[in-house]
Design a protein around this motif. Structure first.
Motif, short mmCIF file in Angstrom:
data_model
loop_
_atom_site.label_atom_id
_atom_site.label_comp_id
_atom_site.label_asym_id
_atom_site.label_seq_id
_atom_site.Cartn_x
_atom_site.Cartn_y
_atom_site.Cartn_z
N THR A 91 -4.74 -3.96 -13.15
CA THR A 91 -4.15 -4.37 -12.03
C THR A 91 -4.16 -2.94 -11.30
O THR A 91 -3.50 -1.75 -11.87
CB THR A 91 -3.14 -4.66 -12.56
N TRP A 92 -3.74 -2.78 -9.78
CA TRP A 92 -2.70 -1.64 -9.19
C TRP A 92 -1.05 -2.46 -9.36
O TRP A 92 -1.25 -3.69 -8.56
CB TRP A 92 -3.72 -1.97 -8.11
N ARG A 93 -0.90 -1.59 -9.50
CA ARG A 93 1.03 -1.64 -9.08
C ARG A 93 1.03 -0.08 -8.24
O ARG A 93 1.16 0.41 -8.49
CB ARG A 93 1.23 -1.51 -10.18
N ARG A 94 1.64 -1.36 -6.93
CA ARG A 94 2.72 -0.22 -6.30
C ARG A 94 4.01 0.93 -7.05
O ARG A 94 4.47 -0.33 -7.59
CB ARG A 94 3.04 -0.89 -4.75
N GLN A 95 3.72 1.89 -6.83
CA GLN A 95 4.59 2.78 -7.23
C GLN A 95 4.68 3.35 -5.87
O GLN A 95 6.68 4.27 -6.34
CB GLN A 95 3.65 3.85 -8.30
N ALA A 96 5.06 3.77 -5.29
CA ALA A 96 6.29 3.91 -3.83
C ALA A 96 5.51 4.20 -2.77
O ALA A 96 4.46 4.28 -2.10
CB ALA A 96 5.72 5.51 -4.22
N CYS A 97 6.81 3.69 -1.73
CA CYS A 97 6.12 3.67 0.05
C CYS A 97 6.99 4.62 0.44
O CYS A 97 7.84 4.89 0.21
CB CYS A 97 6.68 2.36 0.40
N SER A 98 6.14 5.19 1.72
CA SER A 98 7.49 6.16 2.36
C SER A 98 7.66 4.84 3.84
O SER A 98 7.86 3.73 4.00
CB SER A 98 6.20 6.81 2.78
N PRO A 99 8.84 5.90 4.34
CA PRO A 99 9.24 5.00 4.98
C PRO A 99 8.90 4.76 6.50
O PRO A 99 7.65 5.66 6.38
CB PRO A 99 11.53 5.63 5.26
N THR A 100 9.05 3.88 7.39
CA THR A 100 7.90 3.69 8.21
C THR A 100 8.49 4.76 8.90
O THR A 100 9.73 4.56 9.33
CB THR A 100 8.41 2.28 8.79
N LYS A 101 7.15 5.46 10.07
CA LYS A 101 8.35 6.09 10.72
C LYS A 101 7.44 5.93 12.41
O LYS A 101 5.71 5.78 12.53
CB LYS A 101 7.54 7.39 10.88
N GLU A 102 7.70 6.04 13.57
CA GLU A 102 6.96 6.25 14.63
C GLU A 102 6.26 7.27 15.11
O GLU A 102 6.96 8.08 15.60
CB GLU A 102 7.92 5.43 16.09
#
Length: 129
Positions: free
Chosen positions: A64-75
């Motif tokens: 399985t692929w597991r999410r480990q990190a996401c960036s903040p949403t930036k404009e």
């Protein structure tokens, strides 16, 4: 008489396709984090701004692929570069070769755009779990 594609305004529900930029997952310069960046280019969109974020996924032995990190949403403006990109990072617990994916999401401001979430994949010397 049907209208040609070029004559149909974007407001009629047609979606533009931005070029979603993403680099390969990599061990960051600090040598202890998995890292990935996201950015965008206009493609056939006309807006000069988009909301962008990217996420890193680690491959596990249970397939399985597991999410480990996401960036903040930036404009962001189109084009990338160090000031016009997002970054997702996650600290490595060990430095065993492991597959990672970097997915990016682009939401063009003021236009309907396609919903794909392109990714790039690479084995790097970083394991979180």
């Amino acid at each position: 008489m049907p209208r040609s594609e070029a004559a149909v305004p974007r407001g009629d529900g047609f979606r533009c396709t931005p070029d979603s930029g993403r680099d390969l997952p990599h061990v960051s310069k600090n040598k202890v984090d998995a890292s990935g960046h996201g950015w965008w280019d206009k493609g056939d969109c006309s807006s000069n701004r988009a909301k962008v974020f990217n996420c890193l996924y680690e491959y596990f032995t249970d397939h399985t692929w597991r999410r480990q990190a996401c960036s903040p949403t930036k404009e962001l403006r189109p084009g990338g570069g160090s000031s016009d990109r997002t970054v997702a990072r996650r600290k490595c617990h060990t430095f065993v070769a492991t597959a990672w994916r970097n997915h990016v999401e682009v939401d063009v401001i003021g236009e309907l755009d396609t919903a794909e979430k392109p990714m790039r994949e690479k084995v790097i010397a970083c394991r979180v779990q």
